[in-house]
Enzyme design. Structure first.
Site, PDB file in Angstrom:
ATOM      1  N   GLU A  10       0.161  -1.165  15.747  1.00 60.35           N
ATOM      2  CA  GLU A  10      -0.342   0.072  15.576  1.00 60.35           C
ATOM      3  C   GLU A  10      -1.189   0.023  16.118  1.00 60.35           C
ATOM      4  OE1 GLU A  10      -2.634   1.221  11.637  1.00 60.35           O
ATOM      5  OE2 GLU A  10      -0.516   0.649  11.007  1.00 60.35           O
ATOM      6  N   CYS A  55       1.012  -0.863  -0.797  1.00 58.11           N
ATOM      7  CA  CYS A  55      -0.027  -0.391   0.032  1.00 58.11           C
ATOM      8  C   CYS A  55       0.787   1.334   0.152  1.00 58.11           C
ATOM      9  CB  CYS A  55      -0.642  -0.153   1.457  1.00 58.11           C
ATOM     10  SG  CYS A  55      -0.349   0.288   3.424  1.00 58.11           S
TER      11      CYS A  55
END
Length: 651
Positions: free
Chosen positions: A126, A13
């Site tokens: 994250e 990505c």
């Protein structure tokens, strides 16, 4: 096996590619540097970076003094950044812009007295980083956790909730949490922060899995993103194989399938996907051309002026970040997004949208591609401008500049000059009156070679006004009501535009009250409701009224007052024989000179003036002729006894 198909969004990505390229750049520059934690979840990429001299440390304290540090794409907590600032350690922040945006949301929410709630896998790095940007975060993996937390009463201060989602969660999990929260919470706010690229990859994998007999998911086994892809594929495909690299494939043990799909997690580089494809192609007779084309696309170069289509992956206060499917990310500065100064970014694009733009600059040094949607729109705009000139169609634009000679209108990004004589403004009106206004115009001249376009606003205005006037004259009739705009005032009335035609409201029809000038009731530019008193179609004259005839002033008077009552009235006119005073709007009475005071009066002006408010007694009402007699004197004279005898002076 007969055919292999690759999901279009498989592989790196934007955020991951950006992080890896930043690490490779620092390694190539020879800067003493370490990575805090694996920069992405892919051991092959980490090993390749280690071979370039970039080693991984697990804790901030392990970063050597004098060394720089790369923050991984997952991001780190505020405390980690403060630690490096305190130690004067240079930081190269590779945090995905989408994740940085979530940090800002939870931090600001807490400052506003709200409770941040993070939907995602609690132990994911994250998620831990996001939680590290607020003092008291709540992390939930799904709607069941949400329900338990709400029932536990841990939100003791009853703070309003702010929900965000991390990409380890699926869109379905997020939507279920939102639905549950809306039922159980009040004043909650929701930020759908699941990365658009992630959502797109998951949806493409779901659709592809439904068509295939075998799905191959390529990615690191530690990657939550890859695990989610595997779960999604298993919902629709009977056989799902999770592998990290081509070496994990045992060709003789692959299940038989007419169609094989390949997808890859966000941390899987193109070269690993290619190795997987090359190995599988040994057994597959037919290869989907789009697969090979996509691999070529990821390595292709761009040139200035190329037209490209990409996916919006992040929107910041200064730019729109676009995934182009190549080695460099694309950026559109907000100034290059639109030529319309009034438009909002969210009205043009959202994360996950596809956007078409033109390449302005490819920077190998900065590892980025500068794009412009505005300039692409301008190129298209020239074609539309030329067509508008040929077809004499009306176009719209915004006035961006003015000077003595006229104004400049931006139409589809193209500068169109409108001479002062064609603006439709009166001579005494400055051209600046049109600045930033949206206008309609026709194109009268186009010279693309000289970049010159001329237009006319007044031609459109005249044509539209003529069409409107024709409609008014065709439908007008006595008594019909209109909403109009006051265009001008004279001493005898007001002219009102009722839609392409001006009619006059005589001063006597503006108000039931007696007025000296129309400006006492209306001003130029006012929107007013009027009705047609008469219309002369031959002479093109219209007489309008504004007074409300539904309530007759005389009826208002007779239902409010009777003989003997006291009223506070306004003197409206002085005559030699007395003064006229307004009792109610539209009804005047006469105070005879003999009734102005309890002594002899030479002239009315000695006692009252126009505009004075005085108390009077209503002494007589002539119903037939609608005349009223008023008296100030009757309120000043001493009262009489019941027998009507005047009290003596002694008394």
């Amino acid at each position: 096996m007969r055919k292999i198909v690759l999901a279009k969004s498989a592989g790196f990505c934007y955020g991951v590619r950006r992080a890896v390229e930043l690490a490779e750049e620092k390694a190539a520059q020879g800067i003493p540097c370490v990575m805090l934690g694996p920069i992405i979840h892919n051991r092959d990429v980490i090993d390749r970076l280690a071979a370039q001299g970039l080693r991984v440390v697990d804790r901030p304290e392990q970063v050597p003094d004098g060394s720089a540090v790369i923050i991984r794409s997952h991001g780190e907590s505020r405390a980690v950044h403060e630690h490096f600032a305190w130690r004067w350690i240079e930081v190269f922040d590779a945090t995905c812009p989408n994740v940085t945006h979530i940090h800002q949301i939870v931090e600001e929410a807490e400052l506003r007295g709200r409770q941040p709630v993070i939907v995602g896998t609690p132990d994911h790095p994250e998620v831990l980083a996001i939680a590290g940007w607020c003092k008291a975060p709540v992390v939930l993996s799904g709607e069941k956790d949400l329900e338990k937390w709400l029932e536990s009463g841990e939100n003791r201060n009853n703070l309003p909730l702010t929900f965000v989602s991390q990409t380890t969660s699926t869109q379905k999990i997020w939507e279920n949490c939102v639905k549950k929260a809306k039922k159980l919470c009040t004043n909650a706010e929701f930020f759908d922060t699941i990365c658009g690229a992630t959502s797109k990859r998951q949806e493409e994998a779901r659709q592809l899995a439904a068509q295939c007999g075998l799905m191959v998911v390529v990615g690191d086994r530690q990657s939550s993103n890859t695990k989610r892809l595997g779960e999604i594929c298993r919902e629709s495909c009977p056989e799902v194989l999770l592998i990290e690299r081509a070496g994990d494939i045992e060709l003789d043990r692959l299940p038989q399938a007419d169609m094989v799909g390949i997808t890859a997690g966000a941390s899987t580089p193109a070269w690993i996907i290619k190795e997987v494809f090359d190995k599988m192609s040994e057994e597959i007779l037919e290869m989907d051309k789009s697969f090979q084309e996509m691999l070529e696309e990821s390595f292709k170069t761009l040139n200035n002026g190329d037209k490209v289509t990409g996916t919006v992956v992040a929107i910041t206060p200064t730019e729109v970040q676009v995934e182009l499917g190549i080695k460099y990310p694309g950026y559109i500065a907000l100034t290059e997004l639109s030529d319309d100064p009034t438009v909002k970014v969210e009205d043009i694009v959202k994360v996950g949208d596809e956007i078409e733009s033109i390449v302005m600059q490819v920077s190998d040094r900065d590892c980025m591609v500068k794009l412009s949607k505005r300039r692409l729109d301008i190129n298209k705009g020239w074609e539309e401008i030329e067509a508008a000139r040929e077809n004499e169609t009306v176009v719209e634009g915004f006035v961006t500049e003015d000077n003595k000679g006229g104004v400049v209108v931006s139409v589809k990004g193209v500068r169109v000059f409108v001479p002062a004589s064609q603006t439709g403004l009166p001579r005494e009106t400055p051209m600046s009156a049109l600045l930033k206004q949206k206008v309609r115009l026709v194109i009268t001249e186009v010279n693309r070679a000289r970049r010159r376009v001329v237009g006319s606003i007044s031609r459109v205005t005249r044509a539209e006004r003529a069409a409107a006037a024709e409609k008014v004259w065709a439908e007008i009739e006595d008594g019909k009501r209109y909403t109009g705009t006051v265009k001008s005032l004279t001493s005898y009335g007001a002219f009102v535009d009722i839609g392409g035609v001006d009619g006059m409201v005589h001063i006597s029809e503006l108000s039931w009250s007696r007025i000296k000038h129309p400006s006492e009731v209306v001003k130029v530019g006012d929107t007013v409701d009027v009705y047609v008193i008469s219309a002369d179609k031959e002479k093109k004259k219209i007489s309008l009224g504004m007074k409300d005839h539904s309530q007759d002033p005389w009826t208002v008077f007779t239902t409010t007052y009777q003989v003997g009552d006291t009223a506070n009235v306004r003197v409206v006119k002085l005559m030699t024989f007395g003064a006229f005073a307004e009792v109610v709007p539209g009804v005047d009475g006469l105070i005879h000179i003999s009734q102005l005071a309890d002594h002899r009066v030479e002239k009315p002006g000695d006692v009252v003036a126009e505009g004075d408010k005085v108390d009077v007694k209503i002494t007589d009402v002539d119903m037939e002729n609608k005349k009223i007699s008023l008296s100030i004197r009757a309120l000043l004279e001493p009262s009489y006894d019941e027998e009507g005898e005047e009290p003596s002076i002694e008394e």
